[in-house]
Enzyme design. Structure first.
Site, PDB file in Angstrom:
ATOM      1  N   ALA A   1      39.285  42.454  43.444  1.00 52.05           N
ATOM      2  CA  ALA A   1      40.547  41.485  43.613  1.00 52.05           C
ATOM      3  C   ALA A   1      39.920  39.612  43.566  1.00 52.05           C
ATOM      4  O   ALA A   1      40.401  38.973  44.010  1.00 52.05           O
ATOM      5  CB  ALA A   1      40.934  41.812  44.512  1.00 52.05           C
ATOM      6  N   GLY A   2      39.094  39.861  42.754  1.00 51.53           N
ATOM      7  CA  GLY A   2      37.698  38.251  42.673  1.00 51.53           C
ATOM      8  C   GLY A   2      39.294  37.362  41.135  1.00 51.53           C
ATOM      9  O   GLY A   2      39.447  37.921  40.942  1.00 51.53           O
TER      10      GLY A   2
ATOM     11  N   ASN B   1      36.433  27.960  32.006  1.00 53.32           N
ATOM     12  CA  ASN B   1      35.423  28.288  31.721  1.00 53.32           C
ATOM     13  C   ASN B   1      35.093  27.825  30.077  1.00 53.32           C
ATOM     14  O   ASN B   1      33.446  27.596  30.620  1.00 53.32           O
ATOM     15  CB  ASN B   1      35.686  29.707  31.691  1.00 53.32           C
ATOM     16  CG  ASN B   1      36.351  30.431  30.343  1.00 53.32           C
ATOM     17  OD1 ASN B   1      36.856  29.669  30.280  1.00 53.32           O
ATOM     18  ND2 ASN B   1      35.547  30.926  29.473  1.00 53.32           N
TER      19      ASN B   1
ATOM     20  N   LYS C   1      33.996  28.353  38.011  1.00 52.70           N
ATOM     21  CA  LYS C   1      35.621  27.963  37.194  1.00 52.70           C
ATOM     22  C   LYS C   1      36.881  27.475  37.869  1.00 52.70           C
ATOM     23  O   LYS C   1      37.936  26.851  37.270  1.00 52.70           O
ATOM     24  CB  LYS C   1      36.123  29.438  36.946  1.00 52.70           C
ATOM     25  CG  LYS C   1      35.000  30.474  35.744  1.00 52.70           C
ATOM     26  CD  LYS C   1      35.158  31.718  35.427  1.00 52.70           C
ATOM     27  CE  LYS C   1      34.158  31.939  35.197  1.00 52.70           C
ATOM     28  NZ  LYS C   1      34.627  33.347  34.132  1.00 52.70           N
TER      29      LYS C   1
ATOM     30  N   GLY D   1      30.774  44.353  28.882  1.00 51.05           N
ATOM     31  CA  GLY D   1      31.016  42.537  29.266  1.00 51.05           C
ATOM     32  C   GLY D   1      30.709  42.383  27.886  1.00 51.05           C
ATOM     33  O   GLY D   1      31.389  41.147  28.288  1.00 51.05           O
TER      34      GLY D   1
ATOM     35  N   TYR E   1      27.937  42.590  32.579  1.00 54.71           N
ATOM     36  CA  TYR E   1      26.986  42.449  31.007  1.00 54.71           C
ATOM     37  C   TYR E   1      25.549  42.547  31.402  1.00 54.71           C
ATOM     38  O   TYR E   1      24.234  43.386  30.626  1.00 54.71           O
ATOM     39  CB  TYR E   1      27.419  42.363  29.847  1.00 54.71           C
ATOM     40  CG  TYR E   1      27.017  40.737  30.159  1.00 54.71           C
ATOM     41  CD1 TYR E   1      25.758  40.436  29.499  1.00 54.71           C
ATOM     42  CD2 TYR E   1      28.031  39.796  29.818  1.00 54.71           C
ATOM     43  CE1 TYR E   1      25.499  38.159  29.067  1.00 54.71           C
ATOM     44  CE2 TYR E   1      27.300  38.539  30.724  1.00 54.71           C
ATOM     45  CZ  TYR E   1      26.396  37.757  30.279  1.00 54.71           C
ATOM     46  OH  TYR E   1      26.122  36.560  30.067  1.00 54.71           O
TER      47      TYR E   1
ATOM     48  N   ARG F   1      38.917  46.339  48.470  1.00 62.14           N
ATOM     49  CA  ARG F   1      38.771  46.990  49.736  1.00 62.14           C
ATOM     50  C   ARG F   1      39.295  46.208  50.182  1.00 62.14           C
ATOM     51  O   ARG F   1      39.532  46.567  51.365  1.00 62.14           O
ATOM     52  CB  ARG F   1      37.199  46.272  49.817  1.00 62.14           C
ATOM     53  CG  ARG F   1      36.561  46.740  48.524  1.00 62.14           C
ATOM     54  CD  ARG F   1      35.209  46.231  49.392  1.00 62.14           C
ATOM     55  NE  ARG F   1      33.684  47.870  48.465  1.00 62.14           N
ATOM     56  CZ  ARG F   1      33.396  47.101  47.420  1.00 62.14           C
ATOM     57  NH1 ARG F   1      33.930  46.550  46.708  1.00 62.14           N
ATOM     58  NH2 ARG F   1      32.107  48.279  46.427  1.00 62.14           N
TER      59      ARG F   1
ATOM     60  N   SER G   1      22.176  34.742  31.169  1.00 65.69           N
ATOM     61  CA  SER G   1      23.810  34.238  30.165  1.00 65.69           C
ATOM     62  C   SER G   1      22.884  34.620  29.010  1.00 65.69           C
ATOM     63  O   SER G   1      21.824  34.026  28.484  1.00 65.69           O
ATOM     64  CB  SER G   1      23.823  33.402  30.635  1.00 65.69           C
ATOM     65  OG  SER G   1      25.131  32.358  29.241  1.00 65.69           O
TER      66      SER G   1
ATOM     67  N   SER H   1      25.439  33.040  26.022  1.00 66.32           N
ATOM     68  CA  SER H   1      25.902  32.779  25.910  1.00 66.32           C
ATOM     69  C   SER H   1      25.268  31.738  24.851  1.00 66.32           C
ATOM     70  O   SER H   1      25.758  31.172  23.488  1.00 66.32           O
ATOM     71  CB  SER H   1      26.781  31.750  26.650  1.00 66.32           C
ATOM     72  OG  SER H   1      26.949  32.629  27.282  1.00 66.32           O
TER      73      SER H   1
END
Length: 291
Positions: free
Chosen positions: A137-138, A98, A77, A247, A226, A161, A27, A29
């Site tokens: 599609a997550g 988040n 999340k 990202g 990223y 998928r 991360s 952040s």
């Protein structure tokens, strides 16, 4: 200190913050937040902690009044959404939180991923578009769909998928007036779109044939990854001579929105010296990642 609607007043001693997730070592952040806090004169400490879904409840319950807020990444999340006593509109739409603003009277949950996508696309001059594509599609695909809806897209194709994984996205699209279609990864031809948002994990297996088919008609690529760069998709975009973004821009802008929340409890009100803080955050991303 500002009062949150329906919540108590944050203690002036609440100065500790962290990003939680599993994995978490990658991360960026902490660097982003530290750079902004320095500019804004905030005497806050922001760290990282490896927390999974099973341990989340206990870790959250163990925080005392010195804690101001949390940033949450995968896979937390959903459990953070459940832990929030109040949620903003983007969190309610996506079912994902988040950002938690901590308060003894009830935690307040936000989704700043949506705003992070909208703002990083604006950096590339994309402020409106009629249609787009999402790869994957997550959970992150849900935030991508809400962001595209805010940008005016009325047609979004989801490459997945498993077609059944797109069903919740299609239902969300119906709520927002967005038609969601699905295309298999095995497709050799895709319709032309000005933008593709990839929401796959960085190490997700994607064949060159599938990636090249997407790149040929995919417009700008925003790949939310990223930590693993280049990805299979960004490499395909490079082969096609098309533009791809990692990202990091999304991470940058969602972090700025988090700092608005942690400072004033309001995602929409700009910070004093916000431009300077954003510039410092950008510079922090140009430096090597710290462990």
């Amino acid at each position: 200190m500002p009062r949150q609607p329906g919540l108590g007043v944050l203690s002036p001693h609440a100065s500790r913050l962290e990003v939680w997730g599993d994995p978490i070592a990658h991360s960026r952040s902490p660097e982003l937040h530290a750079a902004a806090y320095d500019v804004l004169g905030l005497d806050w400490a922001y760290g990282r902690r490896r927390v999974d879904e099973a341990s989340f409840g206990g870790e959250l319950a163990g925080l005392d009044g010195t804690w101001r807020g949390l940033s949450l990444t995968m896979p937390l999340k959903g459990v953070a959404f459940a832990a929030a006593a109040m949620r903003d509109r983007r969190a309610e739409l996506t079912g994902a939180v988040n950002t938690l603003l901590l308060d003894s009277d009830g935690h307040r949950g936000f989704n700043t991923d949506v705003g992070g996508i909208v703002r990083t696309l604006a950096d590339d001059g994309i402020t409106t578009l009629p249609r787009a594509r999402i790869v994957g599609a997550g959970a992150t695909a849900t935030s991508a769909l809400v962001a595209l809806g805010e940008l005016g897209a009325r047609e979004v194709d989801v490459v997945a998928r498993r077609p059944e994984a797109v069903v919740p996205l299609a239902a969300l699209g119906d709520r927002m007036g967005v038609t969601v279609t699905t295309t298999p990864f095995s497709a050799s031809v895709h319709g032309e779109v000005p933008l593709t948002i990839a929401t796959l994990p960085g190490d997700a297996p994607v064949t060159d044939a599938a990636a090249d088919a997407l790149a040929r008609s995919g417009g700008l690529l925003l790949d939310v990854v990223y930590g693993h760069w280049p990805t299979a998709l960004s490499a395909a975009w490079e082969r096609a001579g098309a533009d791809a973004r990692s990202g990091l821009g999304m991470l940058l802008h969602q972090a700025l929105l988090q700092i608005r929340i942690f400072r004033d409890g309001d995602v929409d009100t700009p910070l004093d010296r916000e431009g300077e803080a954003l510039a410092a955050m950008r510079r922090s991303l140009e430096e090597p990642a710290t462990a």
